[in-house]
Design a protein around this motif. Structure first.
Motif, PDB file in Angstrom:
ATOM      1  N   THR A  86      -4.233  10.415  -6.512  1.00 36.49           N
ATOM      2  CA  THR A  86      -4.273   9.656  -5.259  1.00 36.49           C
ATOM      3  C   THR A  86      -5.302   8.536  -5.364  1.00 36.49           C
ATOM      4  O   THR A  86      -6.343   8.692  -6.013  1.00 36.49           O
ATOM      5  N   THR A  87      -4.982   7.436  -4.709  1.00 37.19           N
ATOM      6  CA  THR A  87      -5.930   6.315  -4.732  1.00 37.19           C
ATOM      7  C   THR A  87      -6.947   6.420  -3.606  1.00 37.19           C
ATOM      8  O   THR A  87      -7.869   5.610  -3.520  1.00 37.19           O
ATOM      9  N   ASP A  88      -6.767   7.404  -2.718  1.00 35.82           N
ATOM     10  CA  ASP A  88      -7.717   7.540  -1.606  1.00 35.82           C
ATOM     11  C   ASP A  88      -7.989   9.024  -1.401  1.00 35.82           C
ATOM     12  O   ASP A  88      -7.297   9.716  -0.659  1.00 35.82           O
ATOM     13  N   ALA A  89      -8.995   9.509  -2.077  1.00 35.84           N
ATOM     14  CA  ALA A  89      -9.279  10.945  -2.037  1.00 35.84           C
ATOM     15  C   ALA A  89      -9.672  11.399  -0.638  1.00 35.84           C
ATOM     16  O   ALA A  89      -9.308  12.492  -0.208  1.00 35.84           O
ATOM     17  N   ASP A  90     -10.398  10.562   0.071  1.00 37.76           N
ATOM     18  CA  ASP A  90     -10.860  10.963   1.414  1.00 37.76           C
ATOM     19  C   ASP A  90      -9.661  11.184   2.342  1.00 37.76           C
ATOM     20  O   ASP A  90      -9.620  12.170   3.103  1.00 37.76           O
ATOM     21  N   SER A  91      -8.715  10.287   2.263  1.00 41.27           N
ATOM     22  CA  SER A  91      -7.513  10.436   3.108  1.00 41.27           C
ATOM     23  C   SER A  91      -6.761  11.693   2.729  1.00 41.27           C
ATOM     24  O   SER A  91      -6.222  12.407   3.587  1.00 41.27           O
ATOM     25  N   LEU A 139       3.583  21.188  -0.061  1.00 40.08           N
ATOM     26  CA  LEU A 139       2.423  20.286   0.041  1.00 40.08           C
ATOM     27  C   LEU A 139       2.748  18.940  -0.567  1.00 40.08           C
ATOM     28  O   LEU A 139       2.442  17.889   0.012  1.00 40.08           O
ATOM     29  N   ALA A 140       3.400  18.973  -1.718  1.00 44.98           N
ATOM     30  CA  ALA A 140       3.740  17.717  -2.415  1.00 44.98           C
ATOM     31  C   ALA A 140       4.658  16.869  -1.547  1.00 44.98           C
ATOM     32  O   ALA A 140       4.499  15.650  -1.453  1.00 44.98           O
ATOM     33  N   ALA A 141       5.652  17.537  -0.897  1.00 42.09           N
ATOM     34  CA  ALA A 141       6.579  16.800  -0.041  1.00 42.09           C
ATOM     35  C   ALA A 141       5.838  16.101   1.093  1.00 42.09           C
ATOM     36  O   ALA A 141       6.138  14.938   1.434  1.00 42.09           O
ATOM     37  N   ARG A 142       4.874  16.780   1.716  1.00 42.28           N
ATOM     38  CA  ARG A 142       4.092  16.149   2.787  1.00 42.28           C
ATOM     39  C   ARG A 142       3.262  14.995   2.243  1.00 42.28           C
ATOM     40  O   ARG A 142       3.155  13.948   2.869  1.00 42.28           O
ATOM     41  N   LEU A 143       2.703  15.200   1.057  1.00 37.53           N
ATOM     42  CA  LEU A 143       1.789  14.179   0.501  1.00 37.53           C
ATOM     43  C   LEU A 143       2.541  12.902   0.125  1.00 37.53           C
ATOM     44  O   LEU A 143       2.008  11.804   0.270  1.00 37.53           O
ATOM     45  N   PHE A 144       3.777  13.049  -0.342  1.00 33.31           N
ATOM     46  CA  PHE A 144       4.498  11.868  -0.793  1.00 33.31           C
ATOM     47  C   PHE A 144       4.873  10.944   0.364  1.00 33.31           C
ATOM     48  O   PHE A 144       5.312   9.821   0.125  1.00 33.31           O
ATOM     49  N   GLN A 145       4.691  11.431   1.581  1.00 32.51           N
ATOM     50  CA  GLN A 145       4.929  10.548   2.723  1.00 32.51           C
ATOM     51  C   GLN A 145       3.803   9.524   2.873  1.00 32.51           C
ATOM     52  O   GLN A 145       3.928   8.572   3.642  1.00 32.51           O
ATOM     53  N   GLN A 146       2.695   9.732   2.140  1.00 31.83           N
ATOM     54  CA  GLN A 146       1.540   8.833   2.250  1.00 31.83           C
ATOM     55  C   GLN A 146       1.580   7.789   1.142  1.00 31.83           C
ATOM     56  O   GLN A 146       1.978   8.085   0.014  1.00 31.83           O
ATOM     57  N   ASP A 147       1.105   6.581   1.494  1.00 35.36           N
ATOM     58  CA  ASP A 147       1.117   5.485   0.503  1.00 35.36           C
ATOM     59  C   ASP A 147       0.124   5.710  -0.627  1.00 35.36           C
ATOM     60  O   ASP A 147       0.301   5.206  -1.738  1.00 35.36           O
ATOM     61  N   HIS A 148      -0.962   6.419  -0.344  1.00 32.89           N
ATOM     62  CA  HIS A 148      -2.013   6.534  -1.371  1.00 32.89           C
ATOM     63  C   HIS A 148      -1.685   7.556  -2.454  1.00 32.89           C
ATOM     64  O   HIS A 148      -2.393   7.688  -3.430  1.00 32.89           O
ATOM     65  N   MET A 149      -0.604   8.269  -2.259  1.00 31.17           N
ATOM     66  CA  MET A 149      -0.215   9.228  -3.295  1.00 31.17           C
ATOM     67  C   MET A 149       0.474   8.497  -4.430  1.00 31.17           C
ATOM     68  O   MET A 149       1.353   7.668  -4.201  1.00 31.17           O
TER      69      MET A 149
END
Lengths: 302, 279, 314
Positions: free
Chosen positions: C268-273, C242-252
């Motif tokens: 995360t700076t964008d909880a909704d995303s 899960l962490a690996a997938r999440l780190f692909q996002q800028d808001h993490m």
């Protein structure tokens, strides 16, 4: 069970002597005293009368000053006599000022500590109730000594220096009377101020009560004297009691005066000396009892 | 004013009065006031008991005791007992609450602050009247009691009752006047002893003040109402400035109006009072 | 509508040159509202202002439409348990409550009934006959609380009411607050015990150095603190994946795997995303998620973010 390395070590350095710990109280009291302009001014103004007395003594022995005043020879001695009346009046006047000072300073000693539950903090240290009372009393004792017997003895020393050693030997009783008389007054005032301060817990009320004890007491004594056609009412007049003792201290059995200014007893209406001492002792015991009741770490309400 | 509001005010004032009585006056804390009032009575009682012992005669006359009581009343009751007693009772009513940090309980009741002031004043006044007027009457009645029938005659067929009434009225007016003064001092000043000291000095200097300044004092009117005059003893007598005494019909309402004005001012100021228990 | 609110409009209070509160604009609805802030932040000043014990230097206050300048109306509807640990001397617990109730103009019988009810509510019936001066701190606190609630006020203002209470008494008192809040009354509590504030409060007002830093529901306040990334704890069977997938996002911003290898704490700076992405990951990979919960959606975290550990405003 967790085991921790014992890193705590109690202080093992030098300690101040045990007998001197109570001096912490006057040290901080004087710091506070200096911050109060009115009290400081009053205290310094109380030296005006002793300065005038010293000036009188000097003028009496200064030929050129006497020439300036147009007074020569034996007439100079009659200008103002430096005798028992002179020193008793000095003590009397300064003692009344000491009463005012005790009424201003005394209530602030114990009342705030009781009102703000500070006694718990004092007595939770290796500090006893006796040391606490001694410390508070020393504040008043030091201030009142500076106002009473110290300037009194300095005036005596000045007169002795100018008049000669023989005069000092002949009038040594004046010095001892000044010293012990002042200390009697100081101890009475200090005990009374602290006891009232401990009893009422409110600074202004304790100050008012100081005056009340003296003035209402003497008025009540006058009532007894008037109604009963007696003089025993004077037992409630602390000024009268102290005045009688002073006359004994200054003059012994060779009485020539009725006492100091503000402390005079009408001739023929003095109480016996033993009565005065007993009454003062009783008042002291009452004050000590009041202090013993009130100076406690915690107040128990049943 | 809504109907029933006056009754509500009455209940609230009564509650304050009864609470004050219970808290302060009917408790050990008020013991010194009783001592102050009882002192002269004890002295006169002792005088009566001493004089009642079998002896060949009295060393004084009934008239002497009348003068002595006049002196006792004007110099001790008015200047010491009533003055210091009222100072202790009334200045403590608000200032004591502030010192003990309990005034906010009163301010948090749905009671007009003016009514609180009135309630506290009435509590102090009722105690002062009972104690000091009662003490005055008791002392007067016992002082010359040892004269027996002569005293009864003086009392019931002579000027005795009228004098007693005058003394009791003066004591009551003293409580009313000084009570209002010290209640105001207790509310306005952190240290009410300072204005009390000023008032004390002013009142005691009254005989020596010019006629106009004399009238600005409570004691001038009270002394006018006393039935027996007590002269100032020498050497102070040379400094006394005489002024025409104020007639009773003016003195009594005047003192009452003065007390009302002071109370009204205190009551209005109470509305602006904030809770600040700092030193 | 305004008669159910407590409102502060541009209210300031100065103590000489010292600021109490400055330019406060608040509306407090019914329910449990907590005042939170470091020492000297203005909580007690706010409470004293709304109960009429002090007056504002400027601004207007209305409590259920009543101005605090009219204590004869205000104090019928307000009960205040102040911070002062003092009670009138010479009175028993019963008398303390009874006589101040009599000042409400109630009859003796009514006052007696209400007094006993209040004492029972705080479990002080047994000690009611003893002088208040003989009480312990906790007992004094309870009797003060009883005195504040005896007249059944609409608004209850409590300045650190849990001080000195034992755990049982705390639980009972908190239950009382909940009951009153649920009845539609205003319960305004100031406290330093943040986890308790969390448990009971419907809304919170954060104060710092005389200013209102934030107000509202705790979650809403947290959402507004956009400078601080949201912390979310996910319990699942593959936190690393899960962490690996999440780190692909800028808001993490950050991800920490827990020791037991079954939890992931992420920022995360964008909880909704993040939540949208999580749904997608679950559908694509069959991730087994045990729980998801915000990790800093509480008063303590909000306090740290907005006011800071040093007591100043971040």
């Amino acid at each position: 069970m967790a085991v921790y390395k014992k890193t705590y070590r109690p202080y093992e350095g030098k300690l101040t002597p045990g007998w001197s710990r109570f001096l912490v109280i006057p040290r901080y009291a004087f710091t506070e005293f200096h911050g109060k302009r009115f009290l400081s001014l009053f205290f310094f103004a109380s030296f005006i009368y002793p300065l005038i007395c010293a000036l009188i003594i000097y003028v009496q022995h200064n030929a050129s000053a006497l020439n300036l005043l147009g007074v020569q020879g034996q007439g100079a001695r009659g200008l103002i006599s430096i005798n028992v009346t002179f020193f008793m009046n000095l003590l009397g006047w300064q003692s009344v000022l000491a009463l005012f000072l005790a009424s201003f300073v005394g209530p602030g000693q114990v009342s705030p500590d009781l009102a703000n539950n500070a006694l718990t903090l004092y007595l939770a240290r290796p500090f006893s109730r006796v040391e606490y009372v001694l410390g508070k009393m020393s504040v008043l004792a030091i201030l009142m000594s500076l106002m009473t017997w110290i300037p009194g003895l300095l005036c005596f020393a000045l007169q002795g220096y100018l008049e000669g050693w023989q005069w000092m030997k002949d009038n040594a009783r004046l010095a001892s009377g000044m010293f012990f008389g002042a200390w009697l007054w100081i101890l009475m005032l200090a005990l009374l101020a602290l006891a009232l301060s401990a009893w009422v817990k409110w600074k202004p009320a304790a100050g008012g009560l100081m005056f009340g004890v003296f003035f209402v007491g003497s008025a009540f004594g006058a009532v007894i004297n008037a109604v009963q056609r007696t003089t025993w009412g004077n037992i409630f007049n602390i000024g009268h009691l102290v005045g009688v003792v002073w006359v004994q201290l200054f003059e012994g059995s060779n009485r020539t005066t009725n006492g100091a200014v503000f402390f005079r007893a009408t001739a023929g209406e003095e109480l016996p000396l033993w009565t005065c001492w007993m009454a003062l002792a009783a008042l002291s015991l009452i004050c000590l009892y009041m202090l013993a009741r009130k100076i406690r770490g915690a107040e128990v309400v049943r | 004013m809504q109907p029933g509001e006056v009754q509500l005010w009455g209940r609230q004032i009564a509650a304050v009065l009864r609470l004050e009585m219970k808290k302060t006056f009917l408790s050990k804390r008020g013991w010194w006031i009783y001592c102050l009032a009882a002192g002269p009575v004890v002295v006169t009682l002792l005088h009566w008991l001493v004089m009642m012992r079998p002896r060949s005669g009295f060393n004084h006359h009934l008239g002497d005791d009348s003068i002595i009581f006049a002196g006792l009343f004007q110099l001790f009751y008015l200047r010491a007992t009533i003055f210091f007693g009222c100072m202790g009772i009334f200045s403590n009513l608000f200032r004591g609450e502030m010192l003990e940090k309990t005034l906010h309980y009163y301010f948090l009741t749905p009671m007009r602050r003016e009514l609180l002031v009135i309630g506290k004043y009435l509590a102090g006044l009722s105690v002062a009247l009972v104690l000091f007027v009662g003490s005055t009457a008791a002392a007067f009645l016992t002082l010359a009691r040892h004269f027996g029938a002569a005293w009864s005659d003086y009392l019931y067929h002579g000027p005795g009752m009228s004098q007693l009434g005058s003394y009791m009225l003066v004591a009551a007016l003293g409580c009313v006047g000084y009570g209002a003064v010290f209640l105001m001092c207790g509310l306005f000043f952190r240290n009410p002893m300072i204005p009390a000291a000023v008032v004390f000095v002013w009142e005691n200097l009254n005989p020596f003040l010019p006629a106009l300044l004399k009238k600005i004092s409570v004691i001038f009117y009270l002394r006018s109402l006393c039935p027996v005059e007590v002269p100032v003893p020498p050497p102070f007598s040379v400094m006394v400035i005489d002024a025409d005494p104020t007639p009773a019909w003016l003195a009594v309402p005047g003192l009452l109006v003065l007390a009302l004005i002071l109370l009204a001012y205190t009551a209005m100021s109470a509305r602006q009072t904030e809770i600040n228990y700092g030193e | 509508m305004t008669e159910t609110l407590i409102s502060f409009a541009n209210v300031s209070r100065f103590y000489g040159e010292v600021l109490g509160i400055n330019n406060v604009n608040l509306t407090i609805p019914p329910g449990i509202t907590s005042l939170v802030g470091p020492n000297g932040s203005g909580k007690t000043t706010l409470m004293n202002l709304m109960t009429g014990l002090i007056r504002p230097t400027q601004g207007e206050i209305k409590v259920l439409g009543i101005a605090p300048e009219h204590p004869e109306q205000l104090c019928k509807v307000v009960g205040y348990c102040a911070q002062f640990d003092s009670c009138p001397k010479g009175l028993t617990g019963y008398q303390f409550i009874y006589w101040f109730l009599r000042m409400h103009g109630l009859t003796a019988a009514e006052c007696d009934r209400k007094t006993n009810a209040a004492l029972e509510r705080v479990s002080m019936t047994a000690a009611a006959g003893r002088p208040v001066g003989a009480y312990s701190k906790g007992m004094r606190q309870r009797v003060k609380l009883a005195q504040a609630i005896a007249h059944d006020p609409q608004v209850l203002v409590l300045d650190e009411p849990l001080n000195g209470l034992d755990p049982m008494a705390r639980a009972e008192t908190i239950a009382l607050f909940r009951e009153w809040g649920q009845n539609g009354r205003h319960v305004i509590v100031s406290s330093h015990i943040l986890h308790e504030v969390d448990q009971i409060s419907d809304q919170v007002i954060l104060l710092s150095q005389g200013y209102v830093v934030a107000e509202g529901e705790i979650k809403g306040v947290r959402d507004e603190v956009k400078e601080q990334p949201m912390q979310i704890l996910v319990r699942c069977n593959d936190p690393g994946g899960l962490a690996a997938r999440l780190f692909q996002q800028d808001h993490m911003v950050e991800a920490k795997i827990s020791r037991d290898r079954k939890g992931l704490l992420l920022r995360t700076t964008d909880a909704d995303s993040f939540y949208l992405l999580l749904n997608k990951v679950i559908l694509e990979t069959g991730l087994e998620v045990e729980s998801i919960a915000p990790a800093d959606d509480d008063v303590n975290s909000v306090y740290q973010y907005l006011i800071g550990g040093e007591g100043g405003t971040v």
